[in-house]
Scaffold this active site. Structure first.
Site, PDB file in Angstrom:
ATOM      1  N   ARG A 115     -60.355  17.696 -17.460  1.00  0.00           N
ATOM      2  CA  ARG A 115     -59.556  18.140 -16.305  1.00  0.00           C
ATOM      3  C   ARG A 115     -59.990  19.503 -15.763  1.00  0.00           C
ATOM      4  O   ARG A 115     -60.035  19.711 -14.562  1.00  0.00           O
ATOM      5  CB  ARG A 115     -58.086  18.242 -16.713  1.00  0.00           C
ATOM      6  CG  ARG A 115     -57.405  16.920 -16.879  1.00  0.00           C
ATOM      7  CD  ARG A 115     -55.902  17.131 -17.091  1.00  0.00           C
ATOM      8  NE  ARG A 115     -55.272  15.878 -17.478  1.00  0.00           N
ATOM      9  CZ  ARG A 115     -55.202  15.442 -18.723  1.00  0.00           C
ATOM     10  NH1 ARG A 115     -55.710  16.158 -19.713  1.00  0.00           N
ATOM     11  NH2 ARG A 115     -54.615  14.289 -18.990  1.00  0.00           N
TER      12      ARG A 115
ATOM     13  N   ARG B 178     -64.445  27.654 -25.909  1.00  0.00           N
ATOM     14  CA  ARG B 178     -64.343  28.272 -27.225  1.00  0.00           C
ATOM     15  C   ARG B 178     -65.639  29.004 -27.527  1.00  0.00           C
ATOM     16  O   ARG B 178     -66.724  28.516 -27.198  1.00  0.00           O
ATOM     17  CB  ARG B 178     -64.106  27.199 -28.304  1.00  0.00           C
ATOM     18  CG  ARG B 178     -62.727  26.582 -28.297  1.00  0.00           C
ATOM     19  CD  ARG B 178     -61.661  27.554 -28.808  1.00  0.00           C
ATOM     20  NE  ARG B 178     -60.313  27.010 -28.691  1.00  0.00           N
ATOM     21  CZ  ARG B 178     -59.489  27.249 -27.683  1.00  0.00           C
ATOM     22  NH1 ARG B 178     -59.868  28.024 -26.676  1.00  0.00           N
ATOM     23  NH2 ARG B 178     -58.281  26.730 -27.672  1.00  0.00           N
TER      24      ARG B 178
ATOM     25  N   ASP C 173     -65.424  34.252 -21.400  1.00  0.00           N
ATOM     26  CA  ASP C 173     -64.046  34.666 -21.673  1.00  0.00           C
ATOM     27  C   ASP C 173     -63.743  34.556 -23.157  1.00  0.00           C
ATOM     28  O   ASP C 173     -62.710  35.054 -23.608  1.00  0.00           O
ATOM     29  CB  ASP C 173     -63.092  33.767 -20.877  1.00  0.00           C
ATOM     30  CG  ASP C 173     -61.636  34.188 -21.011  1.00  0.00           C
ATOM     31  OD1 ASP C 173     -61.375  35.395 -20.845  1.00  0.00           O
ATOM     32  OD2 ASP C 173     -60.781  33.327 -21.261  1.00  0.00           O
TER      33      ASP C 173
ATOM     34  N   HIS D 203     -60.537  36.868 -23.517  1.00  0.00           N
ATOM     35  CA  HIS D 203     -59.792  35.602 -23.629  1.00  0.00           C
ATOM     36  C   HIS D 203     -58.520  35.612 -22.776  1.00  0.00           C
ATOM     37  O   HIS D 203     -57.404  35.506 -23.292  1.00  0.00           O
ATOM     38  CB  HIS D 203     -59.457  35.321 -25.104  1.00  0.00           C
ATOM     39  CG  HIS D 203     -59.230  33.851 -25.376  1.00  0.00           C
ATOM     40  ND1 HIS D 203     -59.476  33.256 -26.580  1.00  0.00           N
ATOM     41  CD2 HIS D 203     -58.788  32.850 -24.578  1.00  0.00           C
ATOM     42  CE1 HIS D 203     -59.187  31.957 -26.524  1.00  0.00           C
ATOM     43  NE2 HIS D 203     -58.767  31.696 -25.306  1.00  0.00           N
ATOM     44  N   ILE D 204     -58.718  35.689 -21.466  1.00  0.00           N
ATOM     45  CA  ILE D 204     -57.589  35.775 -20.533  1.00  0.00           C
ATOM     46  C   ILE D 204     -57.520  34.584 -19.581  1.00  0.00           C
ATOM     47  O   ILE D 204     -56.837  34.640 -18.561  1.00  0.00           O
ATOM     48  CB  ILE D 204     -57.652  37.074 -19.692  1.00  0.00           C
ATOM     49  CG1 ILE D 204     -58.968  37.126 -18.880  1.00  0.00           C
ATOM     50  CG2 ILE D 204     -57.519  38.308 -20.571  1.00  0.00           C
ATOM     51  CD1 ILE D 204     -58.943  38.138 -17.752  1.00  0.00           C
TER      52      ILE D 204
END
Lengths: 315, 315
Positions: A137, A229, A253, A278-279
């Site tokens: 998605r 990841r 990220d 990681h935002i």
């Protein structure tokens, strides 16, 4: 909170700060709870076996239901993926640092200074190809956003255990109004793409799937974006690739080993590599929707109804 | 260069470095030239009256034709406008600085940490309104890119001397598939827009058109992007607005008084303000197309043919 507090059948115990929960407080309050919501930052893996890597068989054995919050963060992550693709191509790391460090007044302008590859198609380079490692998605939401930039081709790789589906590919092409959507192997993805988005799940099957061999095959003008990841990308290989110019730039990220990523990390030091902490889902709207879904999972789970988003722990 | 060097009728004299031209060298070589190409960085305003502010009547009086390079940079500037809208909303200034300064390992995560307004529409906030100060080619190219983010309304302001044109607005709405395109006044633009793009020409008529009064009327969740000219925005007012939270964030590629913008400049110090060193057209593809158009202007001008892009100096 109103969903929980307004339910007269629930006794609600809440860690009162907008920070990570104190561990002693949690161990004192969790026993006897019928349901519990934990966040990314609650370091419980040895206690409840819940965190990024979930011990699903243990939950199944104990009969603990597990709710999660998929889908609601699709658009926030797609937005950030586009932002990182632009920042990697337009040398945002170097240009913002020049301004912030006070060097703009001393900078010597030159006709091709700060120039990078243009995300948009141009009259003399009228086509663009997007590559996706993983085509779920978020990848499709990212593709939708690339269409007005002049992208006409979409290549992707997928889990080898799922069969190719040319009819589904044609439907995606028709839906977004682009010429081609094709599933390819990693080598073709690397060779043909102007921008590559890493959007596959983590785990052993995708560990360091972006490695030296892959990066060496990329276009020198291409950019790489990772919003899935950190473990999918070999950080040392990417830093080397950027130093040696195998690709133009990168935006990540997520980093393997995060948050233990300090100023000496190879990607933090690498040229033309934007690193964010990681935002990808960090927008007010999305975090409210994640919270609402988590609470609805919790309440339904407690009262024995189907959760809106429950992980099947028996597979 | 090949266009010039392969033309046997031209004698070509070229500053040999990829840097600003040495002034003494220029003054020695320019006299007697039939045509000349100058760049942004060639500080000639007192000599040839050519730079960002062109003394058009002086050129007309001397019979000097003036070529320029419009349109070819539309897509590069639209790309950067989208990048800055995303960076301003997603707190890119603070988040990249936390990583680059080595603070990621020590950062305390919280559910709404780093959260800003989401550019994309979401199920609980399903509409978005784009505002444009100036609605030319770059604004429309930017609007096209916003459509897959879920934007359904477009408001703009225009030069008061041009009459409103509802039929043209309806055509733009139909072309991009959005519900509304309306010309409004500055107050309505400020009140209604989720993101405001400053894309009008510089000069006296637009000087500090974005001032305290305008910024105070913006939504607290909105962002401002300036990729046109620094003089349109009052830097002190914008810095104050960001400190006091009148709007969420800003992204500017241009600053009044640039490049004399050091680390103590109010916008460089302001929270949630991304400042870039005027790189909106800095992509390899666009700079090549700008160079090609400049050379074609020069050659046609020298041989008395119409330039592909000539400024009418008689108006």
């Amino acid at each position: 909170m109103p969903i929980l507090l307004n339910n007269p059948e629930l006794e609600v115990v809440v860690w009162p700060e907008d920070t990570s929960c104190d561990r002693d407080w949690l161990l004192e309050n969790a026993p006897g709870a019928t349901g519990i919501i934990v966040l990314l930052s609650d370091k419980l893996s040895d206690y409840l076996c819940i965190l990024e890597h979930i011990d699903v068989p243990e939950l199944a054995k104990r009969g603990v239901k597990l709710g999660y919050t998929p889908d609601v963060l699709t658009d926030a992550v797609a937005d950030l993926s586009i932002m990182l693709a632009l920042m990697a191509g337009r040398n945002a790391k170097e240009t913002t640092q020049i301004v912030q460090s006070g060097q703009w007044p001393n900078h010597v302008w030159s006709p091709f200074g700060f120039c990078g590859p243009q995300l948009s198609a141009t009259p003399t380079s009228p086509t663009r190809t997007a590559g996706f490692i993983g085509f779920g998605r978020i990848a499709k939401a990212t593709l939708a956003r690339l269409v007005p930039f002049g992208f006409t081709r979409c290549l992707y790789t997928a889990n080898p255990s799922t069969p190719p589906n040319a009819a589904a590919d044609a439907q995606v092409a028709a839906k977004y109004g682009i010429k081609e959507v094709h599933r390819v192997n990693m080598a073709e993805l690397a060779r043909e793409s102007d921008v590559i988005f890493v959007l596959a799940p983590g785990g052993q099957n995708t560990y360091h799937i972006v490695n030296e061999n892959f990066l060496k095959q990329m276009k020198k003008t291409a950019v790489l974006v990772n919003t899935s990841r950190g473990t999918l990308v070999d950080s040392d290989a990417l830093a080397k690739a950027l130093r040696e110019g195998w690709l133009h730039g990168a935006g990540v990220d997520v980093v393997e080993g995060e948050p233990d990523v300090d100023a000496n990390h190879p990607l933090v030091k690498a040229p033309r590599c934007v690193v964010l902490p990681h935002i990808a889902s960090a927008t007010t709207e999305t975090r409210i929707e994640m919270a609402t879904l988590a609470v609805n999972n919790l309440v339904n789970g407690i009262f024995g109804k189907p959760m809106p988003a429950e992980l099947n722990t028996s597979r």
